[in-house]
Motif scaffolding. Structure first.
Motif, PDB file in Angstrom:
ATOM      1  N   LEU A   1       0.830  -1.206   0.000  1.00  0.00           N
ATOM      2  CA  LEU A   1       0.000   0.000   0.000  1.00  0.00           C
ATOM      3  C   LEU A   1       0.868   1.260   0.000  1.00  0.00           C
ATOM      4  O   LEU A   1       0.590   2.224  -0.712  1.00  0.00           O
ATOM      5  CB  LEU A   1      -0.943   0.008   1.200  1.00  0.00           C
ATOM      6  N   ILE A   2       1.915   1.250   0.807  1.00  0.00           N
ATOM      7  CA  ILE A   2       2.816   2.410   0.866  1.00  0.00           C
ATOM      8  C   ILE A   2       3.573   2.567  -0.453  1.00  0.00           C
ATOM      9  O   ILE A   2       3.667   3.663  -1.009  1.00  0.00           O
ATOM     10  CB  ILE A   2       3.800   2.258   2.044  1.00  0.00           C
ATOM     11  N   ALA A   3       4.117   1.461  -0.958  1.00  0.00           N
ATOM     12  CA  ALA A   3       4.972   1.516  -2.148  1.00  0.00           C
ATOM     13  C   ALA A   3       4.190   1.865  -3.414  1.00  0.00           C
ATOM     14  O   ALA A   3       4.712   2.544  -4.300  1.00  0.00           O
ATOM     15  CB  ALA A   3       5.693   0.188  -2.329  1.00  0.00           C
ATOM     16  N   PHE A   4       2.947   1.393  -3.498  1.00  0.00           N
ATOM     17  CA  PHE A   4       2.204   1.580  -4.741  1.00  0.00           C
ATOM     18  C   PHE A   4       1.094   2.614  -4.621  1.00  0.00           C
ATOM     19  O   PHE A   4       0.218   2.684  -5.476  1.00  0.00           O
ATOM     20  CB  PHE A   4       1.651   0.233  -5.218  1.00  0.00           C
ATOM     21  N   TRP A   5       1.129   3.415  -3.565  1.00  0.00           N
ATOM     22  CA  TRP A   5       0.168   4.507  -3.455  1.00  0.00           C
ATOM     23  C   TRP A   5       0.435   5.457  -4.614  1.00  0.00           C
ATOM     24  O   TRP A   5       1.584   5.765  -4.902  1.00  0.00           O
ATOM     25  CB  TRP A   5       0.330   5.205  -2.105  1.00  0.00           C
ATOM     26  N   PRO A   6      -0.590   5.924  -5.312  1.00  0.00           N
ATOM     27  CA  PRO A   6      -0.354   6.693  -6.537  1.00  0.00           C
ATOM     28  C   PRO A   6       0.394   8.014  -6.327  1.00  0.00           C
ATOM     29  O   PRO A   6       1.089   8.474  -7.221  1.00  0.00           O
ATOM     30  CB  PRO A   6      -1.751   6.946  -7.092  1.00  0.00           C
ATOM     31  N   THR A   7       0.246   8.612  -5.157  1.00  0.00           N
ATOM     32  CA  THR A   7       0.952   9.871  -4.891  1.00  0.00           C
ATOM     33  C   THR A   7       1.993   9.633  -3.806  1.00  0.00           C
ATOM     34  O   THR A   7       1.886   8.670  -3.043  1.00  0.00           O
ATOM     35  CB  THR A   7      -0.038  10.964  -4.422  1.00  0.00           C
ATOM     36  N   PRO A   8       2.991  10.491  -3.711  1.00  0.00           N
ATOM     37  CA  PRO A   8       4.000  10.315  -2.655  1.00  0.00           C
ATOM     38  C   PRO A   8       3.347  10.272  -1.272  1.00  0.00           C
ATOM     39  O   PRO A   8       2.484  11.095  -0.956  1.00  0.00           O
ATOM     40  CB  PRO A   8       4.911  11.538  -2.809  1.00  0.00           C
ATOM     41  N   VAL A   9       3.775   9.316  -0.457  1.00  0.00           N
ATOM     42  CA  VAL A   9       3.134   9.127   0.847  1.00  0.00           C
ATOM     43  C   VAL A   9       3.470  10.246   1.825  1.00  0.00           C
ATOM     44  O   VAL A   9       2.762  10.435   2.810  1.00  0.00           O
ATOM     45  CB  VAL A   9       3.504   7.761   1.470  1.00  0.00           C
TER      46      VAL A   9
END
Length: 169
Positions: A58-66
């Motif tokens: 979820l963190i790595a592939f979140w569309p915007t920077p976390v």
């Protein structure tokens, strides 16, 4: 015509003091008795690993920077501690994010610890490739791969260090 071979007389039996009594096989020594320290066991490690991998995805592939919503906090930190630049904070965050992966893989791969670092590296390589190909707002980086792999290595070393500190039985 061939003649039959002469018969060889049987050997006399050796004296009874020469014959050794059969030795029953010994059971294998437990790891502790063989001079090794027992490994750390966490029965739920595979389940915890699966949950961690889901959170990591979820963190790595979140569309915007976390860290998009953390701009104010990051500016405050870099103002108060100028040595902590944004790049250093990001690097340390990536290291910290992958320490649990190294720990959990070391526990799950207890008998195949040599697979932990290649697994961590392939995981981070896959993440960075997917970010480069599919997530235009994310920035893949070789430094992220270095930080992630370093975090996995630290996790592996933590487990090995804790096992080394355990007393022998």
């Amino acid at each position: 015509m061939t003649q039959p071979l002469p018969e060889i007389p049987p050997r006399p039996a050796p004296p009874s003091e020469w014959v050794a009594a059969p030795v029953p096989p010994r059971p294998p020594l437990p790891a502790a008795a063989a001079g090794r320290r027992p490994g750390i066991r966490l029965p739920g490690a595979p389940i915890v690993l699966a949950c961690y991998v889901l959170a990591l995805a979820l963190i790595a592939f979140w569309p915007t920077p976390v860290d998009a919503g953390a701009g104010r906090l990051l500016r405050f930190i870099t103002r108060v501690l100028p040595v902590l630049t944004y790049e250093r904070i990001e690097f340390l965050a990536n290291v910290g994010l992958f320490v649990p992966l190294g720990v959990l893989l070391a526990l799950v791969f207890a008998r195949a610890r040599h697979l932990v670092l290649p697994t961590v590296f392939l995981t981070t390589f896959t993440i960075e490739c997917i970010q480069a190909l599919l997530l235009p707002e994310r920035t893949p980086s070789v430094m992220d791969m270095v930080a992630n792999t370093a975090g996995g290595c630290i996790g592996l070393l933590l487990v090995a260090g804790l096992e080394a500190l355990r007393p022998r039985r």
